[in-house]
Design a protein around this motif. Sequence first.
Motif, short mmCIF file in Angstrom:
data_model
loop_
_atom_site.label_atom_id
_atom_site.label_comp_id
_atom_site.label_asym_id
_atom_site.label_seq_id
_atom_site.Cartn_x
_atom_site.Cartn_y
_atom_site.Cartn_z
N ASN A 31 7.46 -63.68 -1.13
CA ASN A 31 7.84 -65.04 -0.79
C ASN A 31 9.30 -65.03 -0.35
N GLN A 32 9.86 -66.16 -0.01
CA GLN A 32 11.22 -66.21 0.51
C GLN A 32 12.23 -65.71 -0.52
N LYS A 33 12.03 -66.05 -1.80
CA LYS A 33 12.96 -65.60 -2.84
C LYS A 33 12.95 -64.08 -2.93
N ALA A 34 11.77 -63.47 -2.91
CA ALA A 34 11.67 -62.01 -2.97
C ALA A 34 12.34 -61.39 -1.74
N MET A 35 12.13 -62.00 -0.58
CA MET A 35 12.75 -61.50 0.64
C MET A 35 14.27 -61.58 0.54
N ASP A 36 14.79 -62.69 0.05
CA ASP A 36 16.24 -62.85 -0.11
C ASP A 36 16.80 -61.81 -1.07
N LEU A 37 16.10 -61.55 -2.18
CA LEU A 37 16.56 -60.56 -3.15
C LEU A 37 16.53 -59.15 -2.56
N ALA A 38 15.52 -58.85 -1.77
CA ALA A 38 15.43 -57.53 -1.13
C ALA A 38 16.58 -57.32 -0.16
N LYS A 39 16.89 -58.34 0.62
CA LYS A 39 18.03 -58.25 1.55
C LYS A 39 19.33 -58.05 0.77
N GLU A 40 19.49 -58.83 -0.30
CA GLU A 40 20.68 -58.74 -1.13
C GLU A 40 20.81 -57.35 -1.76
N PRO A 65 13.23 -57.17 11.48
CA PRO A 65 13.08 -56.01 10.60
C PRO A 65 12.77 -56.43 9.16
N TYR A 66 12.89 -57.73 8.87
CA TYR A 66 12.55 -58.25 7.55
C TYR A 66 11.11 -58.77 7.47
N GLY A 67 10.36 -58.56 8.52
CA GLY A 67 8.96 -59.00 8.52
C GLY A 67 8.10 -58.10 9.39
N LEU A 68 8.27 -56.79 9.24
CA LEU A 68 7.50 -55.84 10.05
C LEU A 68 6.03 -55.89 9.64
N ARG A 69 5.17 -55.96 10.62
CA ARG A 69 3.73 -56.09 10.37
C ARG A 69 3.09 -54.72 10.27
N GLY A 123 20.01 -54.67 -0.37
CA GLY A 123 20.38 -53.71 0.67
C GLY A 123 19.24 -53.16 1.50
N PHE A 124 18.03 -53.62 1.26
CA PHE A 124 16.91 -53.16 2.10
C PHE A 124 17.10 -53.68 3.52
N GLN A 125 16.85 -52.83 4.49
CA GLN A 125 17.04 -53.20 5.90
C GLN A 125 15.73 -53.43 6.62
N TYR A 126 14.63 -52.91 6.07
CA TYR A 126 13.32 -53.03 6.70
C TYR A 126 12.30 -53.43 5.64
N LEU A 127 11.64 -54.55 5.85
CA LEU A 127 10.65 -55.05 4.90
C LEU A 127 9.29 -55.10 5.59
N HIS A 152 21.09 -42.03 -3.02
CA HIS A 152 21.27 -42.46 -1.63
C HIS A 152 20.57 -43.80 -1.43
N PRO A 153 21.05 -44.59 -0.51
CA PRO A 153 20.46 -45.91 -0.30
C PRO A 153 19.04 -45.79 0.25
N ILE A 154 18.21 -46.73 -0.13
CA ILE A 154 16.84 -46.80 0.38
C ILE A 154 16.77 -48.03 1.28
N ALA A 155 16.40 -47.80 2.53
CA ALA A 155 16.43 -48.87 3.52
C ALA A 155 15.10 -49.60 3.68
N HIS A 156 13.99 -49.00 3.22
CA HIS A 156 12.66 -49.53 3.50
C HIS A 156 11.98 -50.03 2.23
N LEU A 157 11.29 -51.16 2.35
CA LEU A 157 10.50 -51.71 1.25
C LEU A 157 9.18 -52.23 1.81
N ALA A 158 8.08 -51.70 1.29
CA ALA A 158 6.75 -52.23 1.62
C ALA A 158 6.33 -53.09 0.43
N TRP A 159 6.00 -54.34 0.71
CA TRP A 159 5.63 -55.25 -0.37
C TRP A 159 4.34 -54.80 -1.03
#
Length: 73
Positions: free
Chosen positions: A16-25, A45-49, A27-31, A3-10
């Motif tokens: 960095n921006q490259k890692a963020m772009d790869l995570a979005k690509e 949702p790509y920069g939740l504190r 399919g992660f929806q919440y970083l 099943h898809p995983i929507a959340h990623l905690a760094w």
Amino acid sequence: MHHPIAHLAWPCGLYNQKAMDLAKEAGFQYLYTINPSPNDVYTSPYGLRRNLITYGIGARGFGCSMVACGSGP
């Protein structure tokens, strides 16, 4: 995984921006970052504190990380 995983905690809050772009690509929806600040309706949702909770912080320290704590008794 079936099943898809929507959340990623760094890990260690490092990204960095490259890692963020790869995570979005991927399919992660919440970083999640460890940037200490509240989230609101304008937070991406790509920069939740999140607050970093370290070993040995104790109950009071954990509570203070959730709300503003004074120096009272």
